[in-house]
Design a protein around this motif. Structure first.
Motif, PDB file in Angstrom:
ATOM      1  N   MET A 106       0.600  -1.444  -0.153  1.00  0.00           N
ATOM      2  CA  MET A 106      -0.023  -0.259  -0.414  1.00  0.00           C
ATOM      3  C   MET A 106       0.933   1.385  -0.159  1.00  0.00           C
ATOM      4  O   MET A 106       2.096   1.124   0.691  1.00  0.00           O
ATOM      5  CB  MET A 106      -0.172  -0.021   1.069  1.00  0.00           C
ATOM      6  CG  MET A 106      -1.867   1.695   0.938  1.00  0.00           C
ATOM      7  SD  MET A 106      -3.204   1.315   0.121  1.00  0.00           S
ATOM      8  CE  MET A 106      -4.026  -0.503   0.612  1.00  0.00           C
ATOM      9  N   ARG A 108       0.919   4.506   0.800  1.00  0.00           N
ATOM     10  CA  ARG A 108       0.022   5.412   2.010  1.00  0.00           C
ATOM     11  C   ARG A 108       0.021   6.985   1.804  1.00  0.00           C
ATOM     12  O   ARG A 108      -1.272   7.568   1.548  1.00  0.00           O
ATOM     13  CB  ARG A 108       0.730   5.875   3.048  1.00  0.00           C
ATOM     14  CG  ARG A 108       1.012   4.483   4.498  1.00  0.00           C
ATOM     15  CD  ARG A 108       2.383   4.569   5.766  1.00  0.00           C
ATOM     16  NE  ARG A 108       1.530   5.974   7.069  1.00  0.00           N
ATOM     17  CZ  ARG A 108       1.805   5.724   7.598  1.00  0.00           C
ATOM     18  NH1 ARG A 108       2.548   5.263   7.832  1.00  0.00           N
ATOM     19  NH2 ARG A 108       1.281   7.152   8.412  1.00  0.00           N
ATOM     20  N   GLU A 110      -0.681   8.203  -1.284  1.00  0.00           N
ATOM     21  CA  GLU A 110      -1.781   7.928  -2.318  1.00  0.00           C
ATOM     22  C   GLU A 110      -2.888   6.973  -2.070  1.00  0.00           C
ATOM     23  O   GLU A 110      -3.738   7.423  -2.402  1.00  0.00           O
ATOM     24  CB  GLU A 110      -0.828   6.843  -4.158  1.00  0.00           C
ATOM     25  CG  GLU A 110       0.293   7.555  -4.229  1.00  0.00           C
ATOM     26  CD  GLU A 110      -0.544   8.409  -5.308  1.00  0.00           C
ATOM     27  OE1 GLU A 110      -1.479   9.098  -5.982  1.00  0.00           O
ATOM     28  OE2 GLU A 110       1.351   9.836  -5.269  1.00  0.00           O
ATOM     29  N   GLY A 111      -2.666   6.233  -1.617  1.00  0.00           N
ATOM     30  CA  GLY A 111      -3.943   5.921  -0.836  1.00  0.00           C
ATOM     31  C   GLY A 111      -4.346   4.454  -1.642  1.00  0.00           C
ATOM     32  O   GLY A 111      -5.559   4.182  -2.017  1.00  0.00           O
ATOM     33  N   LYS A 112      -2.993   4.048  -2.247  1.00  0.00           N
ATOM     34  CA  LYS A 112      -3.909   2.931  -3.317  1.00  0.00           C
ATOM     35  C   LYS A 112      -2.705   1.954  -3.526  1.00  0.00           C
ATOM     36  O   LYS A 112      -1.556   2.071  -3.161  1.00  0.00           O
ATOM     37  CB  LYS A 112      -2.912   4.027  -4.983  1.00  0.00           C
ATOM     38  CG  LYS A 112      -4.505   4.726  -5.144  1.00  0.00           C
ATOM     39  CD  LYS A 112      -4.221   5.472  -6.587  1.00  0.00           C
ATOM     40  CE  LYS A 112      -5.406   6.545  -7.108  1.00  0.00           C
ATOM     41  NZ  LYS A 112      -5.081   6.726  -7.825  1.00  0.00           N
ATOM     42  N   PRO A 113      -2.948   0.378  -2.996  1.00  0.00           N
ATOM     43  CA  PRO A 113      -2.109  -0.335  -3.851  1.00  0.00           C
ATOM     44  C   PRO A 113      -0.790   0.134  -5.630  1.00  0.00           C
ATOM     45  O   PRO A 113      -1.641   0.803  -5.407  1.00  0.00           O
ATOM     46  CB  PRO A 113      -2.897  -1.433  -3.880  1.00  0.00           C
ATOM     47  CG  PRO A 113      -4.341  -0.842  -3.550  1.00  0.00           C
ATOM     48  CD  PRO A 113      -4.075   0.259  -3.943  1.00  0.00           C
ATOM     49  N   PRO A 143      -8.049   0.924  -6.846  1.00  0.00           N
ATOM     50  CA  PRO A 143      -8.416  -0.191  -5.477  1.00  0.00           C
ATOM     51  C   PRO A 143     -10.264  -0.348  -5.921  1.00  0.00           C
ATOM     52  O   PRO A 143     -10.504  -1.698  -5.268  1.00  0.00           O
ATOM     53  CB  PRO A 143      -8.104   0.641  -3.638  1.00  0.00           C
ATOM     54  CG  PRO A 143      -8.332   1.921  -3.898  1.00  0.00           C
ATOM     55  CD  PRO A 143      -7.514   2.534  -5.637  1.00  0.00           C
ATOM     56  N   TYR A 180      -2.977 -10.692  -2.731  1.00  0.00           N
ATOM     57  CA  TYR A 180      -3.100  -9.443  -2.030  1.00  0.00           C
ATOM     58  C   TYR A 180      -4.417  -8.630  -1.450  1.00  0.00           C
ATOM     59  O   TYR A 180      -4.791  -8.515  -0.537  1.00  0.00           O
ATOM     60  CB  TYR A 180      -2.311  -7.971  -2.695  1.00  0.00           C
ATOM     61  CG  TYR A 180      -2.098  -6.791  -1.765  1.00  0.00           C
ATOM     62  CD1 TYR A 180      -1.039  -6.419  -1.331  1.00  0.00           C
ATOM     63  CD2 TYR A 180      -2.909  -6.134  -2.440  1.00  0.00           C
ATOM     64  CE1 TYR A 180      -0.993  -4.919  -1.019  1.00  0.00           C
ATOM     65  CE2 TYR A 180      -3.161  -4.526  -1.824  1.00  0.00           C
ATOM     66  CZ  TYR A 180      -2.155  -4.442  -0.733  1.00  0.00           C
ATOM     67  OH  TYR A 180      -2.186  -3.123   0.161  1.00  0.00           O
ATOM     68  N   ALA A 185      -3.601  -8.463   2.512  1.00  0.00           N
ATOM     69  CA  ALA A 185      -2.326  -8.609   2.850  1.00  0.00           C
ATOM     70  C   ALA A 185      -2.043  -6.935   2.751  1.00  0.00           C
ATOM     71  O   ALA A 185      -3.111  -6.196   2.563  1.00  0.00           O
ATOM     72  CB  ALA A 185      -1.153  -8.543   2.106  1.00  0.00           C
ATOM     73  N   ASP A 211      -2.738  -7.869   6.986  1.00  0.00           N
ATOM     74  CA  ASP A 211      -3.241  -6.497   8.147  1.00  0.00           C
ATOM     75  C   ASP A 211      -4.175  -7.576   9.046  1.00  0.00           C
ATOM     76  O   ASP A 211      -5.319  -7.805   9.078  1.00  0.00           O
ATOM     77  CB  ASP A 211      -4.578  -6.078   6.941  1.00  0.00           C
ATOM     78  CG  ASP A 211      -5.076  -4.581   7.706  1.00  0.00           C
ATOM     79  OD1 ASP A 211      -4.901  -4.515   8.677  1.00  0.00           O
ATOM     80  OD2 ASP A 211      -5.959  -3.436   6.978  1.00  0.00           O
TER      81      ASP A 211
END
Lengths: 381, 289
Positions: A106, A108, A110-113, A143, A180, A185, A211
């Motif tokens: 992740m 952080r 960008e807030g995207k995988p 996401p 994932y 994950a 997580d």
């Protein structure tokens, strides 16, 4: 929650990712049985939750039975960065010509995988990221849509993976992304993906972290969780349900709220002391929680003095004080000096009823920390 | 003046019939917040904390004209509750819930970018404009009306710093806890931008902690876009790498990113003094006023 390499590889294999032939072993005899079946060379790999196992001597390549016996004896039972090795993965040695890094995590900011691929696999990827960030190709995934297959191909080509294996690597990456997502994950990493002389692609290592906040909907993964505490105190904290991190100093710290507890640690350091732990008792003022928290710090032999700092937001200070008094009543003698500071709602009432025969009281955070540091110095002398 | 909430804010509490939801709804009302409704699926028609409960947020908005929500919903259902708030076009949603799966928050974050709703949190103490409204779990009695804005990633650390300010007679315009999770709605920069635009905010306190790079980005924003003076505090100077310090987001990675040192340096470079203690933060603020 960290999975062991062997657990992650079982999940990978079930999903169709090629992994080397391997067996789990808990004794030298089992290792020998495994190598008899797998052949040589064979990698013997410690299954503990620490990074850099190879450098620390937790991974050895045996080229014959004698070496396998020797290495199994060395690795099983060894202490690897504080963890005792009780199992090893015995794995066929892969004859590789090239190593890649692939991962999903992740981002952080960008807030995207994000998918990551690098041709500089086999080494510490964090070093690559720091020294040569352009050597890692990245692709963010929306996401809401999930991964489009072209994205896996794009990032693999962008990383400069050899054309004849690129589609195989992209296929592995696609599968890793599905895992994932499906497994909640927080991180999946294969370092290295090995390219063999026959141009086959094999996942030679496997890192998979899940997580913890999602374990309620991942029952199978939750069952794979293993206690991996570095010592008995961390195990005890786990049983009590505290957020606890043990440190090397001698001032025990109890507080409520992660930010304020961290600040208390920092102040102990600022005033010349050394924090022994991070212990967040969370909300609530129940005597039982207070007793458990005191039990934690009192049972740490490194602790010479304790600072107990509660900012009772919604929690009332007089209730916290009652909890402390009740908790202290269970001890015949206070084994280590305790400084208490209560603030917030009904703090004054709380401070008044605290049993000051057993503990010391300070009004401000700064004063409480300084007094605890001084107490620790005196006890240590 | 204030930012994001005031005495006109009309609040619906999602999860008002649960223990936490009910208790804090009562506390909010006692503080003077304009709580107009609750929303809990299956509980429509009931009453809780003295306000009517509706099955959906949409009904609460229709019937009571709510424009903000506070979310006290267990982690497994919290992302759904946030989506409901976002899809109802509220002005503000405050997610108190701790422990929402990160991948759920990534989806929420994506949707957030497509709406005009402001999200605060999750895993945050909420927001308070002293004397007017509080949305969340902050203890109202330590705050005082004044001219200092405060934005923080942590709850109890916020209370500590506010206490240091209020003790000296320094009140607050608005105080905001943005939350300790890896993916959050309102960022430091969003709050700083709003404080900069607020005529009554004469100084700002920013409390950060280890993990991520939000503080570094906020520091750049302050250097480039803010005239209002800012004082800083960073928790976690003594945190060892690789250990999660309570908050899911508070972790220094093995490669050395997210350290307190890098954050303090970035803030200092932007002209922001960083206190070694909460008391020192209050000293800096006092010197600004």
């Amino acid at each position: 929650m960290k999975l062991h390499e062997h657990q992650a590889k079982t999940i990978f294999a079930d999903a169709g990712i090629p992994v080397p032939n391997s067996r789990l072993a808990a004794s030298v005899e089992e290792v020998l049985d495994a190598v008899d079946e797998i052949g040589y060379p064979a990698a013997i790999k410690a299954q503990v939750h620490v990074g850099g196992r190879g450098k620390a001597g937790g991974i050895k390549i045996a080229t014959d039975r004698e070496e396998a016996e020797e290495y199994a004896g060395e690795i099983l039972g060894m202490d690897l960065k504080g963890y005792t090795v009780d199992r090893v993965l015995v794995e066929e040695g892969v004859d590789f010509v090239d190593e890649l890094y692939v991962g999903v995590t992740m981002d952080r900011g960008e807030g995207k995988p994000v998918l990551m691929v690098s041709t500089e696999g086999g080494v510490d990827i964090e070093e690559v990221a720091a020294e040569n960030p352009d050597a890692i190709a990245r692709e963010h995934v929306d996401p809401a849509f999930g991964l489009h297959p072209y994205q896996a191909r794009k990032v693999v080509y962008e990383a400069g993976v050899d054309a004849d294996v690129a589609l195989d690597v992209a296929s592995i990456l696609s599968t890793l992304y599905d895992l994932y997502e499906d497994s909640d994950a927080s991180e999946i990493e294969v370092n290295p993906v090995m390219i063999t002389g026959d141009r086959d692609v094999v996942a030679a290592d496997a890192v998979m972290n899940v997580d913890e906040d999602a374990l309620f909907r991942q029952p199978e993964l939750a069952e794979m969780a293993e206690e991996s505490y570095e010592d008995d105190l961390e195990r005890k904290a786990g049983e009590y349900g505290f957020d606890y991190v043990r440190l090397s100093g001698n001032v025990g710290i109890i507080g409520n709220g992660a930010g304020l507890v961290m600040t208390t640690l920092d102040l102990v350091d600022y005033y010349g002391g050394k924090p022994a732990n991070f212990l967040d008792i969370g909300g609530g003022a129940k005597a039982e929680r207070v007793t458990q928290a005191l039990d934690m710090v009192f049972s740490d032999p490194n602790v010479d003095s304790v600072v107990f700092n509660i900012f009772g937001g919604i929690t009332r200070g007089d209730e916290v004080a009652k909890g402390i008094n009740e908790a202290l009543a269970e001890f015949d003698e206070i084994p280590k000096p305790v400084v208490v500071r209560l603030a917030g709602t009904n703090a004054e009432e709380g401070m008044e009823i605290l049993n000051t025969d057993l503990i010391e009281v300070e009004e401000t955070l700064e004063d409480a920390v300084q007094r605890a540091v001084k107490n620790a110095e005196e006890v240590a002398q | 003046m204030s930012i994001f909430v005031d005495d006109d804010t009309r609040v619906v509490v999602q999860g008002i019939t649960g223990g936490e939801g009910k208790f804090h709804a009562e506390q909010m009302i006692e503080y003077g917040t304009n709580v107009v409704a609750g929303a809990v699926p299956g509980k429509g028609g009931q009453e809780a904390a003295g306000v009517p409960v509706y099955d959906t947020v949409d009904e609460a908005v229709e019937a009571e004209d709510a424009d903000a929500s506070v979310i006290f919903v267990p982690p497994a259902f919290a992302a759904d509750a946030v989506f409901e708030a976002l899809d109802t076009d509220l002005d503000l949603a405050v997610a108190i819930t701790e422990g929402i799966p990160t991948q759920d928050m990534a989806k929420v974050n994506k949707r957030l970018g497509e709406t005009d709703t402001r999200l605060l949190g999750p895993n945050c103490p909420g927001i308070i404009t002293p004397g007017e409204a509080k949305l969340g779990i902050l203890p109202g009695n330590i705050f005082a009306d004044g001219n200092v804005g405060l934005v923080s990633r942590s709850g109890t650390l916020t209370y500590q710093v506010v206490d240091n300010l209020t003790e000296r007679g320094i009140g607050q315009t608005t105080a905001i806890g943005i939350g300790g999770d890896p993916i959050i709605g309102t960022s430091f920069i969003d709050a700083l931008e709003a404080f900069e635009a607020d005529a009554e905010t004469d100084a700002v306190v920013m409390c950060g902690e280890i993990g991520g790079e939000d503080e570094e980005e906020a520091a750049r924003f302050i250097g480039e876009h803010m005239d209002t003076p800012v004082a800083g505090f960073i928790a976690g100077r003594t945190a060892p790498p690789g250990k999660r310090m309570g908050h899911a987001g508070a972790i220094v990675s093995g490669s050395g990113t997210g350290t307190a040192e890098s954050k303090i340096d970035a803030l200092n470079d932007a002209g922001v003094p960083v206190g070694d203690t909460p008391e020192e933060v209050a000293d800096h603020v006092e010197s600004f006023l």
